[in-house]
Design a protein around this motif. Structure first.
Motif, mmCIF file in Angstrom:
data_model
loop_
_atom_site.group_PDB
_atom_site.id
_atom_site.type_symbol
_atom_site.label_atom_id
_atom_site.label_comp_id
_atom_site.label_asym_id
_atom_site.label_seq_id
_atom_site.Cartn_x
_atom_site.Cartn_y
_atom_site.Cartn_z
ATOM 1 N N ILE A 93 10.163 6.511 -5.458
ATOM 2 C CA ILE A 93 10.297 6.217 -6.884
ATOM 3 C C ILE A 93 10.976 7.385 -7.597
ATOM 4 C CG2 ILE A 93 8.977 5.826 -9.015
ATOM 5 C CD1 ILE A 93 6.956 4.260 -7.242
ATOM 6 N N ALA A 94 10.622 8.614 -7.197
ATOM 7 C CA ALA A 94 11.249 9.794 -7.805
ATOM 8 C C ALA A 94 12.728 9.872 -7.437
ATOM 9 C CB ALA A 94 10.528 11.058 -7.348
ATOM 10 N N LYS A 95 13.060 9.403 -6.245
ATOM 11 C CA LYS A 95 14.441 9.500 -5.759
ATOM 12 C C LYS A 95 15.338 8.424 -6.366
ATOM 13 C CE LYS A 95 16.841 9.526 -1.280
ATOM 14 N NZ LYS A 95 16.620 9.474 0.181
ATOM 15 N N CYS A 96 14.814 7.219 -6.501
ATOM 16 C CA CYS A 96 15.639 6.074 -6.926
ATOM 17 C C CYS A 96 15.379 5.774 -8.401
ATOM 18 C CB CYS A 96 15.332 4.858 -6.061
ATOM 19 S SG CYS A 96 15.598 5.120 -4.305
ATOM 20 N N LYS A 97 15.865 6.643 -9.255
ATOM 21 C CA LYS A 97 15.554 6.525 -10.684
ATOM 22 C C LYS A 97 16.201 5.307 -11.337
ATOM 23 C CE LYS A 97 14.799 11.469 -11.371
ATOM 24 N NZ LYS A 97 13.468 11.374 -10.802
ATOM 25 N N GLU A 98 17.242 4.773 -10.700
ATOM 26 C CA GLU A 98 17.930 3.621 -11.287
ATOM 27 C C GLU A 98 17.164 2.318 -11.032
ATOM 28 O OE1 GLU A 98 18.641 5.201 -8.636
ATOM 29 O OE2 GLU A 98 19.176 3.777 -7.062
ATOM 30 N N LEU A 99 16.162 2.361 -10.152
ATOM 31 C CA LEU A 99 15.411 1.148 -9.829
ATOM 32 C C LEU A 99 14.106 1.101 -10.615
ATOM 33 C CD1 LEU A 99 15.926 1.063 -5.942
ATOM 34 C CD2 LEU A 99 17.106 -0.297 -7.677
ATOM 35 N N ASP A 100 13.687 -0.111 -10.932
ATOM 36 C CA ASP A 100 12.491 -0.308 -11.746
ATOM 37 C C ASP A 100 11.325 -0.746 -10.845
ATOM 38 O OD1 ASP A 100 10.797 -0.624 -13.864
ATOM 39 O OD2 ASP A 100 11.571 -2.593 -14.452
ATOM 40 N N PHE A 101 10.511 0.233 -10.442
ATOM 41 C CA PHE A 101 9.391 -0.049 -9.540
ATOM 42 C C PHE A 101 8.143 -0.449 -10.330
ATOM 43 C CE2 PHE A 101 12.117 2.719 -7.053
ATOM 44 C CZ PHE A 101 12.092 2.120 -5.813
ATOM 45 N N SER A 102 7.270 -1.229 -9.679
ATOM 46 C CA SER A 102 5.998 -1.582 -10.310
ATOM 47 C C SER A 102 5.125 -0.331 -10.433
ATOM 48 C CB SER A 102 5.268 -2.640 -9.487
ATOM 49 O OG SER A 102 5.952 -3.858 -9.608
ATOM 50 N N ARG A 103 4.725 0.218 -9.319
ATOM 51 C CA ARG A 103 4.035 1.514 -9.309
ATOM 52 C C ARG A 103 3.995 2.042 -7.873
ATOM 53 N NH1 ARG A 103 -0.370 -2.054 -9.890
ATOM 54 N NH2 ARG A 103 -1.825 -1.918 -8.147
ATOM 55 N N ALA A 104 3.589 3.297 -7.757
ATOM 56 C CA ALA A 104 3.576 3.930 -6.441
ATOM 57 C C ALA A 104 2.437 3.369 -5.592
ATOM 58 C CB ALA A 104 3.431 5.438 -6.595
ATOM 59 N N LEU A 105 2.743 3.114 -4.340
ATOM 60 C CA LEU A 105 1.732 2.626 -3.407
ATOM 61 C C LEU A 105 1.046 3.786 -2.713
ATOM 62 C CD1 LEU A 105 3.743 -0.269 -1.705
ATOM 63 C CD2 LEU A 105 1.916 -0.503 -3.411
ATOM 64 N N THR A 106 -0.258 3.639 -2.473
ATOM 65 C CA THR A 106 -1.014 4.622 -1.689
ATOM 66 C C THR A 106 -1.872 3.853 -0.674
ATOM 67 O OG1 THR A 106 -2.760 4.659 -3.350
ATOM 68 C CG2 THR A 106 -1.033 6.326 -3.559
ATOM 69 N N ASP A 107 -3.051 4.384 -0.347
ATOM 70 C CA ASP A 107 -3.883 3.727 0.664
ATOM 71 C C ASP A 107 -4.489 2.415 0.183
ATOM 72 O OD1 ASP A 107 -3.981 5.446 3.065
ATOM 73 O OD2 ASP A 107 -4.695 6.941 1.642
ATOM 74 N N GLU A 108 -4.684 2.287 -1.114
ATOM 75 C CA GLU A 108 -5.357 1.099 -1.649
ATOM 76 C C GLU A 108 -4.315 0.016 -1.955
ATOM 77 O OE1 GLU A 108 -8.431 0.410 -1.862
ATOM 78 O OE2 GLU A 108 -8.401 -1.361 -3.150
ATOM 79 N N PRO A 109 -4.386 -1.110 -1.260
ATOM 80 C CA PRO A 109 -3.371 -2.144 -1.527
ATOM 81 C C PRO A 109 -3.521 -2.701 -2.946
ATOM 82 C CG PRO A 109 -4.659 -2.628 0.459
ATOM 83 C CD PRO A 109 -5.347 -1.517 -0.246
ATOM 84 N N PRO A 110 -2.425 -3.066 -3.579
ATOM 85 C CA PRO A 110 -2.545 -3.713 -4.880
ATOM 86 C C PRO A 110 -3.177 -5.098 -4.725
ATOM 87 C CG PRO A 110 -0.256 -3.700 -4.155
ATOM 88 C CD PRO A 110 -1.030 -2.913 -3.147
ATOM 89 N N ALA A 111 -3.720 -5.611 -5.826
ATOM 90 C CA ALA A 111 -4.405 -6.918 -5.781
ATOM 91 C C ALA A 111 -3.501 -7.999 -5.225
ATOM 92 C CB ALA A 111 -4.869 -7.286 -7.188
ATOM 93 N N GLU A 112 -2.189 -7.826 -5.385
ATOM 94 C CA GLU A 112 -1.243 -8.859 -4.967
ATOM 95 C C GLU A 112 -1.310 -9.162 -3.461
ATOM 96 O OE1 GLU A 112 -0.733 -6.565 -7.194
ATOM 97 O OE2 GLU A 112 0.549 -7.288 -8.817
ATOM 98 N N TRP A 113 -1.665 -8.162 -2.643
ATOM 99 C CA TRP A 113 -1.772 -8.463 -1.197
ATOM 100 C C TRP A 113 -3.047 -7.879 -0.561
ATOM 101 C CZ3 TRP A 113 2.787 -5.641 -2.702
ATOM 102 C CH2 TRP A 113 2.799 -4.285 -2.360
ATOM 103 N N LYS A 114 -3.946 -7.428 -1.373
ATOM 104 C CA LYS A 114 -5.217 -6.895 -0.838
ATOM 105 C C LYS A 114 -5.962 -7.987 -0.060
ATOM 106 C CE LYS A 114 -9.469 -4.627 -2.455
ATOM 107 N NZ LYS A 114 -9.423 -3.397 -1.687
ATOM 108 N N GLY A 115 -6.484 -7.607 1.096
ATOM 109 C CA GLY A 115 -7.195 -8.557 1.939
ATOM 110 C C GLY A 115 -6.280 -9.287 2.918
ATOM 111 N N GLN A 116 -4.989 -9.182 2.712
ATOM 112 C CA GLN A 116 -4.025 -9.816 3.626
ATOM 113 C C GLN A 116 -3.197 -8.775 4.374
ATOM 114 O OE1 GLN A 116 -1.915 -13.328 1.967
ATOM 115 N NE2 GLN A 116 -2.934 -12.802 0.056
#
Ligand SMILES: [Fe+2]
Length: 233
Positions: A93-116
């Motif tokens: 995300i820091a490198k690709c400033k021209e792109l619009d990311f949702s947020r940074a991913l870490t160990d905890e999956p986002p709700a969108e794919w958590k459990g899958q």
């Protein structure tokens, strides 16, 4: 071009990209989530053919970059699927400033794919942070650079003779699956990474999709024990 590998999981090979003077084969993975939406991992160069095959599978909802070296084609896929969310690690995300990311991913999956899809975040190398994913339905580990499985055929075709021993000696080849030597040597605070790799192996992966090299189609669990023996021992 899309090849089914397991339940609701497909892979597709892309072209060759050059990195530090080495030719690298590329591969992407596509997961269909339980709501029918598609999750694209490390998309390869977008062609009309691959885009049409993906459109036929369902709506693209997520475009995921596993590390800051896997960013080349994010923008063109986002342009093709403007409704999809872009996800990446903090360094990407820091490198690709021209792109619009949702947020940074870490160990905890986002709700969108958590459990899958489970994810394991490694910040051990000062040069790169990386995510490994595990798709539960197909029991597939999905790895960008932390495991590489170049075939002898690929090395003979694409790497000069004097560089092939580097791949073999560093075990970034089929049957071993180590990362490149500079990535491995710079991998610090290994005690923090071991529980994550053990947890991944404990999920009994059957397949291992790597971005660079041969796909491990069966026996993924045993493969990973060997591929990460440099870390676990
Ligand atoms: Fe890579």
């Amino acid at each position: 071009m899309l090849e089914p590998l397991g339940s609701n999981l497909w892979i597709a090979d892309g072209g060759i990209v050059s990195f530090k003077g080495f030719d690298y084969p590329t591969r992407m993975a596509v997961v269909r989530l339980t709501d029918g939406g598609l999750w694209l991992w490390s998309p390869v160069e977008r062609t009309a053919a691959i885009e049409a095959e993906i459109r036929a599978l369902g709506p693209v909802r997520h475009i995921v970059s596993p590390n800051k070296l896997h960013y080349l084609f994010l923008g063109e896929w986002k342009a093709a699927f403007p409704g999809a969310s872009l996800w990446a690690t903090a360094a990407t995300i820091a490198k690709c400033k021209e792109l619009d990311f949702s947020r940074a991913l870490t160990d905890e999956p986002p709700a969108e794919w958590k459990g899958q899809i489970d994810q394991f975040y490694f910040t051990n190398s000062p040069f790169m942070d990386e995510l490994i994913f595990f798709h539960r339905a197909s029991r597939t580990a999905i790895i960008a650079d932390l495991s590489q499985t170049f075939s002898e055929t690929f090395l003979k075709r694409h790497w000069p003779w004097w560089m092939r021993p580097i791949a073999r000696l560093s075990k970034m080849v089929e049957g071993w699956g180590y990362p490149p030597i500079d990535y491995r040597i710079s991998f610090r605070n290994r005690a923090t990474a071991r529980p994550k790799i053990r947890e991944l192996i404990g999920k009994h992966p059957e397949h291992v999709v790597v971005a660079h090299g041969e796909v491990v189609r069966t026996g993924g669990e045993a493969f990973l024990r060997r591929a990460f023996s440099w870390l676990l021992q």
